[in-house]
Design an enzyme around this catalytic site. Structure first.
Site, PDB file in Angstrom:
ATOM      1  N   GLU A 231       0.885  -1.169   0.000  1.00  0.00           N
ATOM      2  CA  GLU A 231       0.000   0.000   0.000  1.00  0.00           C
ATOM      3  C   GLU A 231       0.915   1.208   0.000  1.00  0.00           C
ATOM      4  OE1 GLU A 231      -1.421   3.204   0.787  1.00  0.00           O
ATOM      5  OE2 GLU A 231      -1.723   2.535   2.847  1.00  0.00           O
ATOM      6  N   CYS A 265      -2.062   8.876   3.293  1.00  0.00           N
ATOM      7  CA  CYS A 265      -1.856   8.420   1.921  1.00  0.00           C
ATOM      8  C   CYS A 265      -3.106   8.620   1.080  1.00  0.00           C
ATOM      9  CB  CYS A 265      -1.422   6.956   1.913  1.00  0.00           C
ATOM     10  SG  CYS A 265      -2.500   5.864   2.849  1.00  0.00           S
TER      11      CYS A 265
END
Length: 458
Positions: A231, A265
């Protein structure tokens, strides 16, 4: 022996110093985790579930202490830390409730005579989890909860600046009754980390981090034939379409850019605004960003705290400065206050073009990039031009059309329509392109590191 010293980014004061582990000590932790896994895997999914519920309760019982520790180590707002503890507890509870059904054996048939087949999701061993500092509790928890339910063990290498948070999470898991060696925390450097990836007792590797870190970890793991879930970073685009409600767009754009001090993020980073509503949106958005109060993260009234470290401050400052040097306009912010701590103000940049960090790259801080689009079609094109594809958003009064754009055209893993949010236990989390691969949450994470075993009966 080298050490790790954690530093409060708001005060610049040292918090604590820890000794790094030797390679032998780290390997001992991996092997102890594997030994615990051999016992843990014999439990049924239903038998594992109560452990997860007890961890959830332990987190809630210590929520204030955990939030304060995360604020100390990373500068996140105390209220954001409390929300983080709650989402972690919810993840453990979701996994405990849904895991037994999600991972249950499936009855299938095989062959022309439709003979009986069984698909079984079996644990594989030790999962090595490499996690960043922006969510000191949530990042390791989303890996830990899923893999405990699947029957695996977990070894965590946390970011050095939140070492205390990683160690405290392990203590609370043990206090909740989790077998002591099943979840380990290793304090090691990158060289030893690479050696752990290659260790035969490590069966899978997951990383949350930058795309450059993902390339390195992915390559090391691939050489050792270890499965990975990555990720990685993103430069999430939020589209303000021609029929957008400006008040809604501004409200969630400010929230989306500043959540967790802009160090998320999956936060809103690029705001791609159609010509028709450009002036109305930008004027209102800049006015709101100018009003944001920068202050002590332990103060409930502060809207924006410091960045996580002086290094992070220097990175954000250099990205903004380089963008301005290449022609970007500063609509607000852009100059750090003269004060102790890694504080950077809410900033809005416009007149951006390819080749600028604010256009091409992820800025992990409270800096919004405004990009002008001719129309809705152009906005979608500009959004998909990015090398990243983690999340994104669409503001439009026509929800069905926004849904169609999100489903059929937006090249990202997650899209928010007329809203903002970071993660939900019931929805998959992950991206495409340079934002990585694999999924967490929503039941998907529980099946990333299992042996999906096909059994053919006669």
């Amino acid at each position: 022996m080298s050490t790790i010293t954690t530093i409060n980014p708001a005060t610049e004061e040292e918090i604590q110093t820890y000794n790094r582990m030797s390679e032998a000590e780290a390997i001992d932790r991996v092997e102890a985790c594997h030994t615990a896994f051999v016992e843990w895997r014999t439990l049924s999914h239903a038998e594992r579930a109560p452990y997860l519920n007890k961890i959830a309760q332990e987190l809630r019982d210590n929520a204030d202490e955990l939030a304060a520790l995360m604020t100390q180590e990373t500068g996140k707002l105390i209220k954001d830390g409390k929300r983080e503890v709650e989402i972690c507890a919810a993840i453990f509870e979701y996994t405990a409730k849904n895991g037994p059904d999600a991972l249950a054996d499936e009855e299938r048939t095989h062959g022309a005579k439709q003979k009986r087949g069984v698909v079984s999701y079996q644990p594989i061993g030790v999962i090595y989890s490499i996690q960043p500092w922006n969510f000191p509790l949530y990042q390791p928890v989303r890996v830990l909860a899923a893999n405990l339910m699947a029957g695996n063990g977990c070894v965590l290498k946390h970011a050095s600046i939140c070492t205390g948070s990683g160690l405290r999470l392990r203590e609370l898991c043990i206090a909740a009754g989790l077998p002591e060696d099943l979840f380990q925390v290793v304090l090691i450097d990158h060289d030893i980390s690479d050696k752990l990836i290659a260790h035969p007792k490590v069966r899978g590797v997951t990383l949350t981090g930058s795309d450059s870190a993902g390339r390195h970890i992915g390559a090391v793991a691939a050489k050792a034939l270890k499965k990975t879930v990555l990720e990685l970073g993103s430069n999430d685009a939020y589209l303000v379409l021609e029929d957008a409600d400006i008040d809604t767009a501004v409200k969630y754009s400010v929230m989306g850019r500043l959540y967790n001090n802009g160090e998320t993020c999956v936060s809103a980073k690029r705001f791609i605004v159609t010509e028709k509503v450009y002036d109305a949106f930008v004027d209102a958005f800049v006015a709101k960003m100018k009003d944001i109060s920068l202050g002590d993260p332990t103060d409930e009234n502060s809207q924006l705290g410091p960045l996580s470290s002086q290094d992070q401050f220097d990175t954000v400052k250099s990205q903004v400065d380089e963008s301005v040097a290449k022609g970007a306009s500063v609509l607000c912010g852009g100059t750090a206050p003269d004060r102790t701590g890694a504080y950077y103000p809410a900033t809005v940049l416009a007149d951006l073009k390819p080749g600028m960090p604010a256009y091409d790259d992820e800025i992990f801080g409270p800096v919004a990039s405004i990009i002008r689009a001719k129309d809705d079609e152009d906005a979608m094109r500009l959004a998909n031009e990015s090398r990243y594809g983690l999340g994104g958003g669409i503001f439009s009064k026509n929800e069905e059309r926004a849904l169609e754009l999100a489903r059929d055209h937006f090249d990202t893993g997650m899209i928010r329509i007329n809203s903002f949010g970071a993660a939900d236990p019931n929805m998959p989390f992950g991206g495409v392109k340079d934002s990585g691969y694999g999924r967490e949450h929503g039941g998907f994470g529980m099946k990333e590191f299992v042996n999906t075993k096909a059994i053919f009966l006669p």
